[in-house]
Design a protein around this motif. Structure first.
Motif, PDB file in Angstrom:
ATOM      1  N   SER A  14       5.956   7.021 -12.639  1.00 15.09           N
ATOM      2  CA  SER A  14       6.571   6.333 -11.506  1.00 15.09           C
ATOM      3  C   SER A  14       6.320   4.837 -11.571  1.00 15.09           C
ATOM      4  CB  SER A  14       6.011   6.885 -10.184  1.00 15.09           C
ATOM      5  OG  SER A  14       6.198   8.272 -10.107  1.00 15.09           O
ATOM      6  N   LEU A  15       7.214   4.100 -10.931  1.00 18.00           N
ATOM      7  CA  LEU A  15       7.119   2.634 -10.947  1.00 18.00           C
ATOM      8  C   LEU A  15       7.791   2.084  -9.692  1.00 18.00           C
ATOM      9  CD1 LEU A  15       7.988   0.364 -13.949  1.00 18.00           C
ATOM     10  CD2 LEU A  15       9.293   0.096 -11.839  1.00 18.00           C
ATOM     11  N   ALA A  16       7.128   1.152  -9.041  1.00 15.99           N
ATOM     12  CA  ALA A  16       7.720   0.449  -7.895  1.00 15.99           C
ATOM     13  C   ALA A  16       8.217  -0.906  -8.401  1.00 15.99           C
ATOM     14  CB  ALA A  16       6.694   0.260  -6.792  1.00 15.99           C
ATOM     15  N   ASN A  74       0.846  -1.205   0.000  1.00 22.47           N
ATOM     16  CA  ASN A  74       0.000   0.000   0.000  1.00 22.47           C
ATOM     17  C   ASN A  74       0.875   1.246   0.000  1.00 22.47           C
ATOM     18  OD1 ASN A  74      -2.036  -1.854   0.340  1.00 22.47           O
ATOM     19  ND2 ASN A  74      -2.631  -1.185   2.396  1.00 22.47           N
ATOM     20  N   MET A  75       1.971   1.186   0.772  1.00 30.90           N
ATOM     21  CA  MET A  75       2.862   2.348   0.851  1.00 30.90           C
ATOM     22  C   MET A  75       3.549   2.587  -0.496  1.00 30.90           C
ATOM     23  SD  MET A  75       3.897   4.785   2.768  1.00 30.90           S
ATOM     24  CE  MET A  75       3.740   4.415   4.524  1.00 30.90           C
ATOM     25  N   ARG A  76       4.024   1.519  -1.126  1.00 29.06           N
ATOM     26  CA  ARG A  76       4.637   1.684  -2.456  1.00 29.06           C
ATOM     27  C   ARG A  76       3.616   2.320  -3.424  1.00 29.06           C
ATOM     28  NH1 ARG A  76       6.494  -3.851  -1.065  1.00 29.06           N
ATOM     29  NH2 ARG A  76       8.751  -3.764  -0.668  1.00 29.06           N
ATOM     30  N   SER A  77       2.376   1.825  -3.364  1.00 23.96           N
ATOM     31  CA  SER A  77       1.342   2.347  -4.263  1.00 23.96           C
ATOM     32  C   SER A  77       1.035   3.810  -3.967  1.00 23.96           C
ATOM     33  CB  SER A  77       0.058   1.518  -4.138  1.00 23.96           C
ATOM     34  OG  SER A  77       0.308   0.187  -4.524  1.00 23.96           O
ATOM     35  N   LEU A  78       1.049   4.178  -2.683  1.00 21.40           N
ATOM     36  CA  LEU A  78       0.809   5.582  -2.319  1.00 21.40           C
ATOM     37  C   LEU A  78       1.892   6.483  -2.934  1.00 21.40           C
ATOM     38  CD1 LEU A  78      -0.721   7.633  -0.185  1.00 21.40           C
ATOM     39  CD2 LEU A  78       1.473   7.458   0.955  1.00 21.40           C
ATOM     40  N   VAL A  79       3.151   6.056  -2.826  1.00 24.80           N
ATOM     41  CA  VAL A  79       4.244   6.888  -3.357  1.00 24.80           C
ATOM     42  C   VAL A  79       4.125   6.985  -4.884  1.00 24.80           C
ATOM     43  CG1 VAL A  79       6.746   7.127  -3.571  1.00 24.80           C
ATOM     44  CG2 VAL A  79       5.757   6.350  -1.409  1.00 24.80           C
TER      45      VAL A  79
END
Ligand code: SF4
Ligand code: SF4
Length: 267
Positions: free
Chosen positions: A125-127, A109-114
């Motif tokens: 952007s891409l995680a 969820n945190m990666r998606s928020l960033v």
């Protein structure tokens, strides 16, 4: 404009309000994060391709995202409740194992928020860990992106005897990273390119407490034997019944990250 301060505030808000960061709706898996930035063209990323570091499997930031300008990296420290639950020797605590799997779902969820906040601000952007091209080589215990190595490059911490990364909030926690086309100022590395500066054992042979904490004898004066640790977690799977009950694919342990001087600080 999305400043580092605004992004950090949004991340802290997620830590405090997202129910996915709660074990049984109560205990938080994570405390608020540390946040740092590396230039996507930092020469240290190219160093990762050396066989003695990660190897040719490693993909550079612009190989994930051609417009890459910044690599955003954060560290989510486990809360005191999660860490202290794992202080006994032997088997991992149920809370620790939940934090490894359900806590990692919150980290997604945190990666998606960033990703979403940087895209709302006009970036691409891409995680890597959420991307279909992320792969793990379970023969050589490596992968084509490493959030710990990105954290080192971004100034968040240095490596340790047990192959963790010691940050200002210790090593017991999880990392996350997002590659973006947005420019952010790179965080200065406070450790003068010494990748082992914060681990006393790797400076003057002192400490070494993680050696005795390891139930599988995977850690020695030479470092961590990834194969032995992997066998313990994946094959022996010492909490097998518990893990099967929750559909967790393997065990977690973390004894080398808890009840040690680098658990929640730089020793
Ligand atoms: S317990 Fe001591 S020797 Fe082991 S990683 Fe932490 S600081 Fe280094
Ligand atoms: S995770 Fe557990 S088994 Fe693996 S090195 Fe650390 S203490 Fe040893």
């Amino acid at each position: 404009m999305l400043t580092p301060e605004i992004l950090l505030q949004k991340m802290e808000d997620l830590v405090m309000t997202d129910q996915d960061n709660r074990l049984d709706g109560q205990t938080r898996y994570y405390d608020p994060p540390l946040l740092a930035f590396a230039a996507a063209n930092d020469p240290l990323f190219t160093e990762m391709k050396k066989e003695e570091i990660i190897g040719d499997i490693y993909r550079l930031p612009h190989q994930w995202l051609p417009e890459a300008v910044t690599v955003i990296v954060y560290f989510l420290p486990f809360s005191k409740e999660i860490r202290s639950s794992n202080y006994s020797s032997g088997l991992a605590s149920p809370q620790w194992i939940h934090s490894r799997f359900k806590g990692e779902a919150f980290n997604n969820n945190m990666r998606s928020l960033v990703v979403s906040e940087t895209e709302k601000a006009g970036g691409r952007s891409l995680a890597p860990l959420l991307d279909k091209n992320f792969i793990t080589d379970m023969v050589n215990f490596t992968s084509n992106w490493s959030e710990r190595h990105a954290a080192y490059i971004a100034g968040l911490g240095t490596f340790s005897l047990n192959r963790g990364l010691i940050t200002a909030k210790g090593m017991a926690g999880r990392f996350g990273s997002v590659i973006t086309s947005l420019p952010f100022p790179a965080t200065p590395r406070p450790y003068n390119n010494n990748p082992f500066q914060y681990c006393p054992f790797l400076q003057d042979d002192s400490c070494g407490i993680c050696i005795d904490r390891c139930p599988s004898i995977a850690i020695s004066e030479k470092g961590k034997d990834k194969y032995t640790c992997h066998q313990y977690l994946f094959i022996q799977n010492p909490m097998k019944d518990f893990n099967e009950n929750y559909n967790y694919p393997y065990s977690s342990c973390g004894k080398c990250q808890t009840k040690v001087p680098c658990e929640d600080r730089i020793p």
